[in-house]
Design an enzyme around this catalytic site. Sequence first.
Site, mmCIF file in Angstrom:
data_model
loop_
_atom_site.group_PDB
_atom_site.id
_atom_site.type_symbol
_atom_site.label_atom_id
_atom_site.label_comp_id
_atom_site.label_asym_id
_atom_site.label_seq_id
_atom_site.Cartn_x
_atom_site.Cartn_y
_atom_site.Cartn_z
ATOM 1 N N SER A 1 0.834 -1.131 0.027
ATOM 2 C CA SER A 1 -0.063 0.070 -0.088
ATOM 3 C C SER A 1 0.854 1.008 -0.227
ATOM 4 C CB SER A 1 -0.773 0.148 1.146
ATOM 5 O OG SER A 1 -0.407 -0.008 2.369
ATOM 6 N N LEU B 1 -3.602 1.625 6.998
ATOM 7 C CA LEU B 1 -4.268 2.743 6.121
ATOM 8 C C LEU B 1 -3.454 2.570 4.611
ATOM 9 C CD1 LEU B 1 -4.199 5.797 8.790
ATOM 10 C CD2 LEU B 1 -6.149 4.332 7.759
ATOM 11 N N HIS C 1 3.724 -4.961 2.904
ATOM 12 C CA HIS C 1 3.266 -5.514 4.181
ATOM 13 C C HIS C 1 3.470 -7.183 4.153
ATOM 14 C CE1 HIS C 1 0.111 -2.383 5.148
ATOM 15 N NE2 HIS C 1 0.188 -2.335 3.902
ATOM 16 N N LEU D 1 5.244 -10.540 1.912
ATOM 17 C CA LEU D 1 5.618 -11.468 0.836
ATOM 18 C C LEU D 1 5.638 -12.893 1.430
ATOM 19 C CD1 LEU D 1 8.800 -11.385 -1.408
ATOM 20 C CD2 LEU D 1 8.200 -13.646 -0.301
ATOM 21 N N TYR E 1 16.284 -9.803 2.732
ATOM 22 C CA TYR E 1 15.944 -8.432 2.318
ATOM 23 C C TYR E 1 17.334 -7.866 1.747
ATOM 24 C CZ TYR E 1 11.261 -9.575 3.450
ATOM 25 O OH TYR E 1 10.059 -10.178 3.544
#
Length: 203
Positions: free
Chosen positions: A94, A108, A119, A121, A165
Site C-alpha cells: 500500500s 491505512l 506488508h 511477501l 532482504y
Amino acid sequence: MSVIGALPFIKPMLPGPSVSPGIQRRHTLPASEFRPLNTQDAISVFEIEREAFISVSGECPLHLDEVRHFLTLCPELSMGWIEEGRLVAFIIGSLWDQDRLSTDALTLHKPRGSTAHIHVLAVHRTFRQQGKGPILMWRYLQYLRCFPNVRRALLMCEEFLIPFYRKSGFKVLGRCAITVGPLTFTEMLYPISGHAYMRRNSC
C-alpha cells in the site's frame, strides 16, 4: 495500468510457418505470469500467508479481512506469481506518506504517499527453496518504478529475515516503532530510482 512484465524494448515477432487449423494447439493457461491481485484472490493469499507465518512467528502480517481491505483499496500495489492458473507467491503493498512506519501504516492506504509499504511477501510451501521469493521481490521493485510518485519502499521484518532482504537491496533503517505482542521488528528501506524515460518504457 499496463502489463507488469513488459520490457523496455520488445523484439518484434516475425511471422512463423503456417499451421493447419487441424493441428493448432489448444489454448492453455500461461505457464507463468505476474499480475496484480484482486479480492477474488484473497482466500488463496491468506491460506499461503497463514501457513508460511503461523508456524514461524505465530502471527500473520495480514488477516483475511485486511487482505481484502488492501486488495479493494489498492490492488495495483499487489503482485501475484501465477503458474498454470495457481497462485504460488505474492506481495501485498500500500502507499504511506511518512519516512518511517507507524501503527497506522498497518491498516491505512495513503494514495498521495511516496512510500510503498510492503506488508507481506509469501511463497506457497510447495514452491519454496526455488528462488521464487527473491525473483518476485525484484519484479515488484521494478514495477514500483511505474508509479511516478513512489520514491522508496519500506518493510518491517524479524531479525532472521534481514539477510534475505539485504540480498534484494534493502538497507536497515533501525528498530521499527511497531510491535505485535512480544514480536519486535527491524525496518528496512529500498530507494526507488529511475527517471521518467525508464518509467515510460517499462510500464
